[in-house]
Design a protein around this motif. Structure first.
Motif, PDB file in Angstrom:
ATOM      1  N   UNK B 221       0.777  -1.197   0.080  1.00  0.00           N
ATOM      2  CA  UNK B 221      -0.188  -0.115  -0.001  1.00  0.00           C
ATOM      3  C   UNK B 221       0.761   1.239  -0.142  1.00  0.00           C
ATOM      4  N   UNK B 222       2.012   1.381   0.791  1.00  0.00           N
ATOM      5  CA  UNK B 222       2.879   2.247   0.806  1.00  0.00           C
ATOM      6  C   UNK B 222       3.480   2.737  -0.544  1.00  0.00           C
ATOM      7  N   UNK B 271      -9.846   8.824  -6.337  1.00  0.00           N
ATOM      8  CA  UNK B 271      -8.705   7.951  -5.600  1.00  0.00           C
ATOM      9  C   UNK B 271      -9.027   7.154  -4.156  1.00  0.00           C
ATOM     10  N   UNK B 272      -9.916   7.727  -3.469  1.00  0.00           N
ATOM     11  CA  UNK B 272     -10.568   6.916  -2.425  1.00  0.00           C
ATOM     12  C   UNK B 272     -11.181   5.376  -2.901  1.00  0.00           C
ATOM     13  N   UNK B 325      -5.676   2.290   3.023  1.00  0.00           N
ATOM     14  CA  UNK B 325      -5.768   2.834   1.709  1.00  0.00           C
ATOM     15  C   UNK B 325      -6.720   4.083   1.263  1.00  0.00           C
ATOM     16  N   UNK B 326      -7.954   3.714   1.572  1.00  0.00           N
ATOM     17  CA  UNK B 326      -8.930   5.054   1.175  1.00  0.00           C
ATOM     18  C   UNK B 326      -8.473   6.488   1.911  1.00  0.00           C
ATOM     19  N   UNK B 327      -7.689   6.251   3.130  1.00  0.00           N
ATOM     20  CA  UNK B 327      -7.224   7.533   3.953  1.00  0.00           C
ATOM     21  C   UNK B 327      -6.161   8.074   2.893  1.00  0.00           C
ATOM     22  N   UNK B 331      -5.993  11.754   1.008  1.00  0.00           N
ATOM     23  CA  UNK B 331      -4.929  12.692   1.528  1.00  0.00           C
ATOM     24  C   UNK B 331      -4.311  13.114   0.152  1.00  0.00           C
ATOM     25  N   UNK B 332      -3.989  12.240  -0.861  1.00  0.00           N
ATOM     26  CA  UNK B 332      -3.329  12.577  -2.098  1.00  0.00           C
ATOM     27  C   UNK B 332      -4.050  13.327  -2.917  1.00  0.00           C
ATOM     28  N   UNK B 333      -5.342  13.077  -2.871  1.00  0.00           N
ATOM     29  CA  UNK B 333      -6.248  13.533  -4.064  1.00  0.00           C
ATOM     30  C   UNK B 333      -6.505  15.034  -3.180  1.00  0.00           C
TER      31      UNK B 333
END
Lengths: 261, 381
Positions: B221-222, B271-272, B325-327, B331-333
């Motif tokens: 995931x990272x 992205x989520x 993952x959804x978090x 954050x990225x989006x």
């Protein structure tokens, strides 16, 4: 009087895909004149400009620059020709990471070995020539107004003291006072520096105020060239509409007013 | 106009008698010869002259640079007390000389640089202040995103489905090959290196545990989050940033469209949804990479590998990744869109904001991952 054609465009054809922009286009630019290019939207005024500058390669035809065809030139000769002209793009196209003074010095630094103090002095002269205040020198393009950006762009175009300058819609986006001042500036510089000016424009006031000769782009070629008086006598419907429409009449009125005043 | 000609040519004829000096420029005084001419003029002795005459009658071409040199030399003589006259100038030359006189004022080329140490401290202060501001406004923006998300949940018809699906394709589907390839390779490398170390203790069978725990919990995931940040977060910033530059965002507002709803939300939702899916693919590919190495290097058959995987990993190893993952996606989006909306002024700003977006989102992802680790250890999963 024998006129020297410094740029000759012969039989040029430009097309993008199946869409033909120019076909059999001929045009001469004579030394010392101010030539205005007019034409409806989509007639390829900017494409013609880019073709002459070599930014766009024509599908057919010949471009003669200072008496020699571009296709016969070595790349060194092309570089030499490029130093003899200056270009003002529509919104100035100043390098956004450089200050106004640095923008002016770019070409000087690239092509000539001048000491820094002389570069700075030349930048000061150009800034004064285009009527910018001293404070504009260390400013970045994003800190300038539209009119000042155009002046700065013109100063950069004049950096190498070119013989001919190409102006792409120089007064577009300026208020009427700013546009008139810019017209004056071009006329002044043209007289002071003995420039030849090639100007794409929609501004009828500019055409009346400063152009010696006008070339009309229509039907994929240069339809007619001539002075503004000759234009007003043309029968072609588009030209008639252009010069005798309400805006055309207003520009004539302005010209007459100025002549009386 | 070769360089040799430039060097050997005479540019200036100087006739000197007791008190008066006559300077006669020759050839073309244009910018391409300015450096040579400037040197010549600098060598003139300006002291003790009563009268100085520039005789331009033999001058060839003259441009602004040449005119400036004549003007400047004249001015230097005048300041030293001489009377300067210019003779034989044609009409245009005289006009040009008058025009360059207006340029006789020093112009700064760069903004005032200031003291280097003060600058250093000022810059550090600015950076600190900016970092603080960014955190604060990101929290604000987070709230705004949640509010918009909430409103859309209440009224699902407001969701831009087409745009969301488009971004899911761009950020998710199109990222599958690169994410799969990279995690496969990293999985192989991890198994190879780990196996090498574990062999020293004769514990090479535990390579499977290493790969399973590593990939299911953390690495899969990272790696996905970092790749998505570099690939899609930066794209969000650049897309929204250039729209901002062309005033498209302002145009939206005037038309009554909410940029949060039109631009930000579809990207956030995309992205989520897509980061967990990519994370799953990443974990599977990592396990496959590891499995390949274990098979070739340690001679453990694939059936055996899968069996050992079952005993090495429990339900929570996989579940942990899907909680995170959804978090990460959110954050990225969010950071990508936030930085895009902060673009202003020039194209350079788009570049700066894109860099900031990638750096900030990777940083945030890793910080959140650490927080999750502590959390999961404390609750014992």
């Amino acid at each position: 009087m024998e006129r020297e054609a410094i740029i000759e465009v012969r039989g040029v054809r430009n097309q993008f895909g199946s869409q033909v922009i120019h076909d059999q286009l001929d045009l001469d630019i004579y030394r010392g004149e101010v030539l205005g290019i007019v034409g409806g939207s989509g007639t390829g005024k900017s494409v013609l400009l880019r073709t002459i500058l070599g930014l766009n390669k024509p599908a057919a035809g010949r471009i003669g620059l200072f008496g020699k065809a571009r296709s016969d030139m070595t790349s060194a000769e092309e570089r030499a020709v490029e130093r003899r002209w200056g270009v003002l793009f529509q919104d100035g196209a100043l390098f956004s990471s450089l200050t106004v003074a640095q923008n002016i010095q770019v070409a000087l630094k690239e092509h000539l070995h001048l000491p820094q103090y002389l570069l700075d002095e030349i930048a000061a002269v150009k800034i004064a020539l285009v009527g910018l205040p001293v404070e504009a020198g260390p400013k970045f393009p994003s800190e300038l107004s539209g009119g000042m950006r155009k002046r700065a762009g013109l100063a950069r175009a004049l950096a190498l003291d070119p013989e001919i300058v190409f102006l792409d819609e120089p007064t577009a986006g300026l208020d009427p006072i700013g546009a008139a001042a810019f017209d004056d500036l071009i006329k002044n510089l043209q007289e002071t520096l003995g420039l030849t000016v090639f100007m794409v424009t929609h501004d009828l006031d500019s055409l009346y105020a400063i152009c010696n000769r006008i070339a009309v782009l229509a039907e994929k070629r240069v339809l007619v060239t001539g002075t503004i008086d000759e234009m007003t006598r043309q029968d072609h419907p588009w030209i008639k509409e252009y010069f005798h429409g309400p805006r055309g009449r207003a520009a004539v009125a302005a010209k007459t007013r100025n002549a009386v005043a | 106009m070769s360089d040799q000609a430039t060097a050997s040519q005479t540019w200036l004829e100087v006739s000197d008698d007791a008190a008066s000096l006559v300077l006669r420029p020759l050839g073309d005084w244009v910018v391409s010869h300015a450096a040579v001419i400037d040197q010549l003029l600098n060598h003139l002795d300006t002291r003790g002259r009563r009268a100085v005459t520039f005789d331009l009658s033999h001058l060839g071409k003259l441009d602004t640079a040449g005119a400036w040199l004549i003007y400047r030399t004249g001015r230097t003589f005048e300041r030293a007390g001489a009377k300067v006259t210019i003779a034989g100038a044609t009409g245009p030359q005289a006009t040009l000389l008058n025009a360059v006189a207006k340029g006789d004022r020093p112009v700064r080329v760069e903004p005032h640089p200031g003291n280097i140490f003060t600058n250093l401290i000022v810059r550090m202060g600015h950076a600190l202040e900016e970092a603080g501001q960014t955190v604060l406004s990101l929290v604000g923006f987070f709230g705004l995103v949640l509010e918009t998300l909430g409103k859309t949940l209440v009224n699902p018809r407001r969701l831009r489905v087409t745009s969301t699906v488009y971004h899911m394709e761009q950020t998710g589907l199109n990222a599958v090959p690169i994410v799969a390839l990279i995690t496969f390779l990293i999985g192989a490398v991890m198994a190879y290196q780990g196996g090498d170390q574990l062999k020293k203790f004769g514990a090479e069978v535990f390579t499977v545990n290493l790969v399973a725990a590593g990939f299911l919990r953390e690495m899969g995931i990272l790696l996905t989050a970092i790749m998505v940040a570099g690939r899609s977060g930066s794209a969000f910033t650049a897309q929204i940033g250039s729209m901002k530059l062309r005033e498209e965002i302002d145009a939206m507002r005037t038309l009554g469209l909410d940029p949060m709803e039109v631009l930000v939300l579809p990207r956030v939702i995309a992205l989520i949804i897509m980061v967990p899916i990519l994370g799953f693919i990443a974990a599977m590919m990592g396990l496959m990479g590891g499995g390949l190495v274990v098979w070739l290097d340690l001679g453990m058959s694939p059936q055996m590998y899968i069996e050992r995987l079952y005993s090495a990993a429990d339900f929570w190893d996989g579940a942990v990744a899907f909680i995170k993952a959804p978090v990460f996606g959110l954050m990225i989006a969010m950071i990508g869109c936030y930085e895009g909306l902060k673009v202003e002024g020039s194209a350079e700003s788009v570049g700066q904001r894109t860099t900031a977006s990638v750096v900030e989102s990777i940083f945030t992802v890793i910080v959140i991952d650490a927080v999750f680790s502590i959390l999961f250890v404390n609750i014992g999963i």
